[in-house]
Scaffold this active site. Structure first.
Site, PDB file in Angstrom:
ATOM      1  N   CYS A 113       0.838  -1.200   0.000  1.00  0.00           N
ATOM      2  CA  CYS A 113       0.000   0.000   0.000  1.00  0.00           C
ATOM      3  C   CYS A 113       0.879   1.259   0.000  1.00  0.00           C
ATOM      4  O   CYS A 113       1.654   1.480  -0.918  1.00  0.00           O
ATOM      5  CB  CYS A 113      -0.947  -0.073   1.200  1.00  0.00           C
ATOM      6  SG  CYS A 113      -2.313   1.097   1.180  1.00  0.00           S
ATOM      7  N   HIS A 114       0.779   2.091   1.033  1.00  0.00           N
ATOM      8  CA  HIS A 114       1.595   3.300   1.156  1.00  0.00           C
ATOM      9  C   HIS A 114       2.958   3.029   1.793  1.00  0.00           C
ATOM     10  O   HIS A 114       3.782   3.925   1.907  1.00  0.00           O
ATOM     11  CB  HIS A 114       0.857   4.345   2.008  1.00  0.00           C
ATOM     12  CG  HIS A 114      -0.341   4.946   1.355  1.00  0.00           C
ATOM     13  ND1 HIS A 114      -1.527   4.261   1.199  1.00  0.00           N
ATOM     14  CD2 HIS A 114      -0.550   6.169   0.826  1.00  0.00           C
ATOM     15  CE1 HIS A 114      -2.412   5.042   0.602  1.00  0.00           C
ATOM     16  NE2 HIS A 114      -1.844   6.199   0.350  1.00  0.00           N
TER      17      HIS A 114
END
Length: 179
Positions: A113-114
């Protein structure tokens, strides 16, 4: 339960705002394969988790502060996402150093994800191929990475996935790559 990771110790670097499912599912896969995990964070006590960045999702107990440990003490590193979590980590020099030390050591590192935001800040993405949440991709390209929109990317010691939808493939790859 399998034993592929018996005797392995994995650091999970996270802080407030971490996406709950991106800690729980990978941690569960690691434990099922015999690994021990430690939640490493910026502060002691507990960190606040989120669901879809928007909703409070409980807490996780912190095992150790990043200033009290080093990459040498672990066999692998997991960088979960959530928007707020890596945004805070990438502004903490001690967290950035911890991530850089892992990448430079050649030990396995996985980010979802991030999570790759902290890798970009650590300056370790030049020439690397990876994937991430769509909103992070420009930052990763600017850090010198080749960014693709794939469920899972393994490039040397670095394993990445786009987000929660990719957790089944990401968790399987964690066990394989960390072994």
């Amino acid at each position: 339960m399998t034993d592929e990771l018996h005797g392995k110790k994995v650091a999970i670097l996270a802080t407030d705002g971490v996406e709950r499912v991106e800690v729980e599912q990978p941690r569960g896969a690691l434990h099922a394969a015999g690994a021990r995990t430690e939640l490493v964070s910026l502060h002691p006590g507990e960190i606040n988790a989120r669901q879809s960045d928007l909703h409070p999702a409980g807490t996780f107990p912190v095992d150790t502060k990043v200033t009290d440990t080093s990459a040498e003490e672990y066999d692998a590193l997991l960088l979960p996402g959530g928007t707020m979590n890596p945004d805070q980590l990438r502004t903490a020099p001690e967290a950035v150093r911890f991530v850089r030390d892992f990448m430079e050591s050649g030990k396995p590192v996985a980010a979802i994800c991030h999570g790759p935001w902290t890798l970009a800040e650590a300056g370790v993405l030049s020439g690397r191929r990876l994937t991430s949440w769509p909103s992070v991709r420009t930052d990763l390209r600017n850090a010198g990475a080749e960014v693709v929109d794939d469920e899972l990317v393994v490039d040397g010691n670095l394993t990445t996935s786009r987000g929660p939808q990719d957790l089944p493939a990401f968790c399987r790859a964690l066990v394989t790559e960390f072994a």
